[in-house]
Structure formats: C-alpha cells, structure tokens
Write an enzyme that holds these catalytic residues in place. Sequence first.
Site, PDB file in Angstrom:
ATOM      1  N   LEU A 184     -23.865 -50.794 -63.685  1.00 44.97           N
ATOM      2  CA  LEU A 184     -23.199 -49.563 -64.108  1.00 44.97           C
ATOM      3  C   LEU A 184     -23.526 -48.370 -63.215  1.00 44.97           C
ATOM      4  CD1 LEU A 184     -23.863 -50.038 -67.926  1.00 44.97           C
ATOM      5  CD2 LEU A 184     -21.800 -50.668 -66.636  1.00 44.97           C
ATOM      6  N   GLU A 223     -22.038 -43.924 -62.564  1.00 42.63           N
ATOM      7  CA  GLU A 223     -21.502 -42.748 -63.268  1.00 42.63           C
ATOM      8  C   GLU A 223     -20.034 -42.919 -63.672  1.00 42.63           C
ATOM      9  OE1 GLU A 223     -22.797 -39.932 -64.433  1.00 42.63           O
ATOM     10  OE2 GLU A 223     -24.827 -40.441 -63.800  1.00 42.63           O
ATOM     11  N   GLY A 224     -19.289 -43.697 -62.890  1.00 46.04           N
ATOM     12  CA  GLY A 224     -17.883 -43.951 -63.249  1.00 46.04           C
ATOM     13  C   GLY A 224     -17.798 -44.630 -64.604  1.00 46.04           C
ATOM     14  N   HIS A 225     -18.590 -45.695 -64.768  1.00 48.50           N
ATOM     15  CA  HIS A 225     -18.619 -46.386 -66.067  1.00 48.50           C
ATOM     16  C   HIS A 225     -19.080 -45.431 -67.171  1.00 48.50           C
ATOM     17  CE1 HIS A 225     -19.500 -49.949 -63.286  1.00 48.50           C
ATOM     18  NE2 HIS A 225     -18.413 -50.348 -63.918  1.00 48.50           N
ATOM     19  N   LYS A 232      -9.570 -45.318 -61.358  1.00 49.60           N
ATOM     20  CA  LYS A 232      -9.985 -45.896 -60.066  1.00 49.60           C
ATOM     21  C   LYS A 232      -9.223 -47.201 -59.841  1.00 49.60           C
ATOM     22  CE  LYS A 232     -12.989 -47.583 -56.916  1.00 49.60           C
ATOM     23  NZ  LYS A 232     -13.394 -48.888 -57.313  1.00 49.60           N
ATOM     24  N   ASP A 233      -9.082 -47.997 -60.912  1.00 48.15           N
ATOM     25  CA  ASP A 233      -8.312 -49.244 -60.848  1.00 48.15           C
ATOM     26  C   ASP A 233      -6.939 -48.959 -61.463  1.00 48.15           C
ATOM     27  OD1 ASP A 233     -10.529 -51.416 -60.102  1.00 48.15           O
ATOM     28  OD2 ASP A 233     -11.392 -49.921 -61.433  1.00 48.15           O
ATOM     29  N   SER A 243     -18.348 -47.276 -57.136  1.00 52.10           N
ATOM     30  CA  SER A 243     -17.994 -48.669 -57.359  1.00 52.10           C
ATOM     31  C   SER A 243     -19.269 -49.501 -57.318  1.00 52.10           C
ATOM     32  CB  SER A 243     -17.048 -49.142 -56.243  1.00 52.10           C
ATOM     33  OG  SER A 243     -16.988 -50.558 -56.224  1.00 52.10           O
ATOM     34  N   SER A 244     -19.335 -50.513 -58.160  1.00 53.39           N
ATOM     35  CA  SER A 244     -20.499 -51.404 -58.117  1.00 53.39           C
ATOM     36  C   SER A 244     -20.613 -52.037 -56.733  1.00 53.39           C
ATOM     37  CB  SER A 244     -20.366 -52.501 -59.173  1.00 53.39           C
ATOM     38  OG  SER A 244     -20.118 -51.928 -60.436  1.00 53.39           O
ATOM     39  N   ARG A 245     -19.469 -52.255 -56.089  1.00 51.20           N
ATOM     40  CA  ARG A 245     -19.463 -52.917 -54.775  1.00 51.20           C
ATOM     41  C   ARG A 245     -19.977 -52.014 -53.651  1.00 51.20           C
ATOM     42  NH1 ARG A 245     -14.580 -55.691 -56.949  1.00 51.20           N
ATOM     43  NH2 ARG A 245     -15.079 -57.912 -57.008  1.00 51.20           N
TER      44      ARG A 245
END
Length: 284
Positions: free
Chosen positions: A36, A38-40, A152-153, A188-190
Amino acid sequence: MRDIEIINTIKEMQRYSDLARRDGKTVAFVPTMGFLHEGHLSLMKKGRELADILVVSIFVNPAQFGPNEDLASYPKNIERDLELLIQEGVDIAFIPDGKEIYPKGFQTYAELKNLPNHLCGLSRPVFFRGVATVVAKLFNIVKPHFAVFGQKDFQQLLIIKQMVKDLNLDIEIIGAPIVREKDGLAMSSRNSYLSPEQRIHALFLYKALKKAGEILKNGVRDSSKIIEEATALIKSCSDTSIDYIKICDPETLEDIKMIEKPALMAIAVKVGATRLIDNMILNP
Ligand code: AMP
C-alpha cells in the site's frame, strides 16, 4: 483508534457483511493488491467518509496477470500494509487465499465487449477479464454499498462502472483522483521496481501529460500533434519503450482527433522492465 479484524475466508466475510447490513450499517469497500501507498490510503479515507464499516481487501489476483507478467514478483509487505490499515481506521482486512477464490473447476468469467478493446486491454489481453471477474466475486463476498477505485487506473474504473450497470449490481462506484509523489510521478506499487535512474525516467510520463496540457493551452487541439510531442519527450529517455500514448473519449475510450471537449490522455510506458501507466483529463 479502531480495532482491525482480519478475515481470511469467504464465508466469514459474507457473514460479517450480512450481520452489518442486518444492523442497518453501511459498508464501503476498497479492493487492493497490497504493498500500500498514499494512493490506496486516499481511497480508504474516501471509504471511511462514506460508510459505517470500511473493508479493504488485499489479494494479488492471478487471473489478471498474463504469462510473462510480474505475478510471482509482485511486491508484498503484509505487516506494513496492516499497520497502514490500522492507521486509516479500517475495520476489516479481507485477505483471502487464492485457492478459495479460484478453486479447482472454476470456469465463470466477467467479460466486457468494448471497453477492454482499447489502451491497456490491447497489450494485456486477459487483464480486464481478470479484473472484472475478481471484482464481481469480491462484491459478492464483501457485499458493500460503496466501492472506491482510483482514477489512476482510468480504464479499470470505467470497466467496473459498466459492469455494475450491466449486471444491475446494487453498489455505488466512486472514483478518486490520482495521488502523486511530490515531483508528479503517479504513485504505484510497481514504482518499487525502479532503480534511481529509472525513477528519473518514470517521471517523463507525467512530464508528457503536463506538456500536453500546455500545448493544448497554447491553442493546439490536434491530438496527433500533441501525441507527437509527448512521444518525443518520452523517447528522449534511453530506457523507455512506449506501449501507447492516446487521446480518447473519457467514456468510450475511442480515439479523438480534435480536442473540442474534455478528453482523456492516457500513457503506458515500460521503463526498463517495469510497465507504468498514467493519465490526465485534457480540458480545452
Ligand atoms: P492496486 O493495488 O494497484 O490494484 O490498486 C488498488 C486501487 O488503488 C485501484 O482502485 C487503483 O486505481 C488505486 N490506486 C493505485 N494507485 C493510485 C494512485 N496513485 N492514486 C489513486 N488511486 C490509486
């Protein structure tokens, strides 16, 4: 601070939501694949505002990964994730087992006809089928009144909204804005895959979107000219390969030639081996 409860089985999750609903409580749901950021957390804050009970799922969904994608190496840190969930006042962490979500003999998928035939769907052929299927399943397990997804998605959000409409699912879908790092990189997690040099190149997705906005402001409405500039900017980084740069209708995802109304500019680029996406609404 609230106590978090960790639920691992489908039956237990369904029972929890049944009881909450019976008691007249509302349920908000944020599905995630963990690791996780900040976006989440922004989605959780939104969910917290919306309902009495906030459920967050952590599940790396094998059905949405292609054979050469990063399912096996997808970043994980469950201890840290749980700390963040506690910090956000999440009531339930739903962390199911893959074997229970996709038992032997599983054969039913949710597939959309048109929306996946654009943007990410072209280079990731099973992706949206996997996403729609797992989200439909999670909706039947968590039984939320509200579900929050990130812009984002963008294509994923559209697809979930369409599925909910088409299948008459009684759930309100809420879109939340993209959360960015200080310099503009979409979280992003990536991003954790990126080397320091790649991290610099990753910022060029955002730079290209911002430049597109500036060009439009200067009166250029021809999508191909804007895309050309954005392409040149991203190609100036050695380690990048462009999957797509598109300007399209934010509802149908069909290409737009001249920007006469708000248009979605969406970008997917591989930086090294890491595929990153970003988008922005261009407002003429
Ligand atoms: P993921 O864990 O990547 O599957 O993402 C779970 C949810 O978080 C999805 O609804 C994403 O759109 C959302 N999300 C991921 N990154 C961001 C971000 N930078 N800003 C806002 N939402 C995001």
